[in-house]
Every structure is written in C-alpha cells, then in structure tokens.
Design a protein around this motif. Structure first.
Motif, mmCIF file in Angstrom:
data_model
loop_
_atom_site.group_PDB
_atom_site.id
_atom_site.type_symbol
_atom_site.label_atom_id
_atom_site.label_comp_id
_atom_site.label_asym_id
_atom_site.label_seq_id
_atom_site.Cartn_x
_atom_site.Cartn_y
_atom_site.Cartn_z
ATOM 1 N N LEU A 136 0.788 -1.133 0.252
ATOM 2 C CA LEU A 136 -0.066 -0.039 0.067
ATOM 3 C C LEU A 136 0.677 1.179 0.152
ATOM 4 C CD1 LEU A 136 -2.827 -1.126 2.350
ATOM 5 C CD2 LEU A 136 -3.137 -0.301 0.075
ATOM 6 N N VAL A 137 2.141 1.097 0.541
ATOM 7 C CA VAL A 137 3.087 2.351 0.385
ATOM 8 C C VAL A 137 3.230 2.531 -1.024
ATOM 9 C CG1 VAL A 137 5.411 3.232 0.871
ATOM 10 C CG2 VAL A 137 4.008 1.813 2.637
ATOM 11 N N ASP A 138 3.556 1.598 -1.745
ATOM 12 C CA ASP A 138 3.731 1.739 -3.289
ATOM 13 C C ASP A 138 2.453 2.283 -4.017
ATOM 14 O OD1 ASP A 138 6.423 1.308 -2.851
ATOM 15 O OD2 ASP A 138 6.114 -1.069 -3.337
ATOM 16 N N GLN A 139 1.356 1.593 -3.649
ATOM 17 C CA GLN A 139 0.163 2.112 -4.346
ATOM 18 C C GLN A 139 -0.469 3.463 -4.004
ATOM 19 O OE1 GLN A 139 -3.482 -0.661 -3.792
ATOM 20 N NE2 GLN A 139 -1.968 -2.370 -3.288
ATOM 21 N N ASP A 140 -0.114 3.920 -2.797
ATOM 22 C CA ASP A 140 -0.346 5.307 -2.369
ATOM 23 C C ASP A 140 0.464 6.264 -3.366
ATOM 24 O OD1 ASP A 140 -1.522 7.095 -0.487
ATOM 25 O OD2 ASP A 140 0.527 7.729 -0.868
ATOM 26 N N ALA A 141 1.778 5.872 -3.541
ATOM 27 C CA ALA A 141 2.787 6.782 -4.610
ATOM 28 C C ALA A 141 2.158 6.755 -5.965
ATOM 29 C CB ALA A 141 4.024 6.230 -4.346
ATOM 30 N N LYS A 142 1.790 5.508 -6.477
ATOM 31 C CA LYS A 142 1.367 5.284 -7.855
ATOM 32 C C LYS A 142 -0.005 5.949 -8.064
ATOM 33 C CE LYS A 142 3.630 0.644 -8.369
ATOM 34 N NZ LYS A 142 3.298 -0.771 -8.359
ATOM 35 N N VAL A 143 -0.704 6.077 -7.031
ATOM 36 C CA VAL A 143 -2.094 6.894 -7.294
ATOM 37 C C VAL A 143 -2.131 8.213 -7.192
ATOM 38 C CG1 VAL A 143 -3.599 4.721 -7.118
ATOM 39 C CG2 VAL A 143 -3.187 6.512 -5.145
ATOM 40 N N PHE A 144 -1.212 8.840 -6.260
ATOM 41 C CA PHE A 144 -1.276 10.320 -6.070
ATOM 42 C C PHE A 144 -0.214 10.764 -6.944
ATOM 43 C CE2 PHE A 144 0.542 13.963 -3.860
ATOM 44 C CZ PHE A 144 -0.751 14.622 -3.754
ATOM 45 N N ALA A 145 0.769 10.432 -7.397
ATOM 46 C CA ALA A 145 1.757 10.955 -8.343
ATOM 47 C C ALA A 145 0.776 11.496 -9.765
ATOM 48 C CB ALA A 145 2.852 10.139 -8.884
ATOM 49 N N PRO A 146 0.144 10.692 -10.132
ATOM 50 C CA PRO A 146 -0.764 11.052 -11.543
ATOM 51 C C PRO A 146 -1.661 12.215 -11.223
ATOM 52 C CG PRO A 146 -0.448 8.476 -11.344
ATOM 53 C CD PRO A 146 -0.023 9.264 -9.977
ATOM 54 N N LEU A 147 -2.329 11.735 -9.986
ATOM 55 C CA LEU A 147 -3.424 12.854 -9.549
ATOM 56 C C LEU A 147 -2.556 14.254 -9.444
ATOM 57 C CD1 LEU A 147 -6.246 13.667 -8.585
ATOM 58 C CD2 LEU A 147 -5.513 13.235 -6.291
ATOM 59 N N ALA A 148 -1.633 14.379 -8.805
ATOM 60 C CA ALA A 148 -0.892 15.641 -8.781
ATOM 61 C C ALA A 148 -0.463 16.149 -10.153
ATOM 62 C CB ALA A 148 0.548 15.580 -7.916
ATOM 63 N N ALA A 149 -0.135 15.307 -11.006
ATOM 64 C CA ALA A 149 0.277 15.825 -12.318
ATOM 65 C C ALA A 149 -1.037 16.081 -13.217
ATOM 66 C CB ALA A 149 1.075 14.589 -13.317
ATOM 67 N N ALA A 150 -2.284 15.683 -12.789
ATOM 68 C CA ALA A 150 -3.492 15.828 -13.727
ATOM 69 C C ALA A 150 -3.623 17.526 -13.112
ATOM 70 C CB ALA A 150 -4.595 14.831 -13.195
ATOM 71 N N TYR A 151 -3.515 17.585 -12.107
ATOM 72 C CA TYR A 151 -3.759 19.185 -11.429
ATOM 73 C C TYR A 151 -2.575 20.056 -11.982
ATOM 74 C CZ TYR A 151 -7.740 17.668 -8.734
ATOM 75 O OH TYR A 151 -9.151 17.413 -8.089
ATOM 76 N N ALA A 152 -1.556 19.533 -12.206
ATOM 77 C CA ALA A 152 -0.448 20.511 -12.766
ATOM 78 C C ALA A 152 -0.479 20.965 -14.202
ATOM 79 C CB ALA A 152 0.831 19.744 -12.059
ATOM 80 N N LEU A 153 -0.894 19.718 -14.916
ATOM 81 C CA LEU A 153 -0.952 20.011 -16.487
ATOM 82 C C LEU A 153 -2.109 20.628 -16.776
ATOM 83 C CD1 LEU A 153 0.727 16.572 -17.180
ATOM 84 C CD2 LEU A 153 1.824 18.870 -17.184
ATOM 85 N N PRO A 154 -2.298 21.540 -17.766
ATOM 86 C CA PRO A 154 -3.421 22.204 -18.247
ATOM 87 C C PRO A 154 -4.103 21.189 -19.180
ATOM 88 C CG PRO A 154 -1.535 23.344 -19.035
ATOM 89 C CD PRO A 154 -1.198 22.346 -18.104
#
Length: 207
Positions: free
Chosen positions: A81-99
């Motif tokens: 779950l440590v890895d899963q958390d990183a895998k789902v959060f990184a794309p979410l952060a990118a989605a908000y950063a990319l217009p």
C-alpha cells in the motif's frame, strides 16, 4: 551478519525518510500511514513469536501460529500500500498541474486515490482483530508491545481517513463520494473504539 543486515535496513529506511521529508509529493501522509500499519503488523509478529513454542502458552500455540501468519500477510499488504499510494497520488498531482488534463481524467484519478487509503483502513481494522487476540493470549512479557502496535494501527486508520476525505471532497460524483465517506466513517468509528478498548486493557495489565 545480523549487524550488517540491520545497517542496510537502517540505510534504506533513512533514504525513505529523507524522501518523505523532501518537497517530493510522494511519499506523503498516505505512505506514512501505511508504514504505521506495517510497523503494527511487525510488532504483533514479534509478540506472537515470543509466545510460540513456550510451554506456558502451549494451549494457545495453534492460535498464535495462525495470528503470526495473518500478521505476516498484513505487513506485506501495508508495504504494498505504500507503493500503491505513491502510484495513485503522483498521477493525480500531475493531472492538476498539467493544463491539458481533462476533468474526466482528474475524476478517475481522484477515485483511485480515494480507494487506496480506504483499503488501508480496512486492513488496519482487520489487523486490530489479531492484536486483540495477542493482548488477551500473547506473552505477558510483551504486552506493552501489543499496546504500541495498537497505537500504530490506530494511526494508520486516522491518517488514512484524511486522505479519503481530501479526495472525495473534490469528486463530482457526490453519490460515490458519500458512499466512500460512509464506509470510511464506519471503519473509523469501529476501529478507534476497538483500538482504544485494547489499549486500555493493556494499560490495566501494565499497571
């Protein structure tokens, strides 16, 4: 050999903690909550291992062996779950950063980022069942370690629910968001009550 092994583990943990302390979006509170769960599982295994094979606890040998196996599985799940958390959060952060990210993409990632901490809560609640058995039947010499494990499991619960909330808060599908929130709330109430009951019994034994 054992000292060398511990040194390697210390270095790896140090690297993870340094990354946690950095500006990097992952790992964050979700990963730290999962680590708390893994620590709880490991402490529980220690208590079970201190109980197994002792004549004094021969009548609970089979139970301890079963609890040991369950906690080993819990530890593996929490580390995953440590890895899963990183895998789902990184794309979410990118989605908000990319217009150019679409709203649909953001919503899909919000859902994925909500499900991982919810799973952490489920595993923490499950693990409390095994810690309760250890508090009642495990080695009395290690009952304080059960108390520490319970507090780590409690932290996994209380930490993970905040990550559920922060993601469901932005979900457009309010019906799904409320469904996830309700499930998280129920896990929280039941888990906190159980954790506090076990911890109180441990303190009473120590006093």
């Amino acid at each position: 050999w054992k000292d060398d092994s511990l040194m390697i583990e210390k270095e790896l943990m140090g690297l993870w903690l340094n990354t946690l302390a950095s500006k990097s979006p992952v790992p964050g509170g979700g990963g730290a909550s999962a680590i708390g769960g893994a620590l709880a599982a490991a402490l529980g295994q220690m208590v079970a291992n201190l109980t197994v094979g002792k004549k004094k606890y021969a009548d609970v040998e089979e139970t301890m062996q079963e609890v040991l196996g369950k906690l080993q599985a819990c530890q593996a799940d929490f580390l995953d779950l440590v890895d899963q958390d990183a895998k789902v959060f990184a794309p979410l952060a990118a989605a908000y950063a990319l217009p150019n990210s679409t709203e649909e993409e953001k919503q899909e990632r919000l859902l994925a980022a909500s499900l991982v901490p919810l799973h952490m809560m489920e595993k923490a609640a499950e693990m409390l069942e095994f810690l309760e058995i250890l508090a009642e039947k495990g080695s009395r010499m290690a009952v304080s370690d059960v108390g520490v494990a319970v507090q780590f499991a409690r932290t996994a619960l209380t930490g993970a629910i905040m990550n559920v909330y922060i993601n469901t808060k932005s979900m457009k599908n309010r019906e799904k968001a409320e469904e996830l929130n309700t499930k998280a709330n129920n896990l929280m109430k039941q888990g906190i009550r159980r954790a506090d009951e076990i911890y109180t019994r441990v303190l009473e034994q120590l006093a």
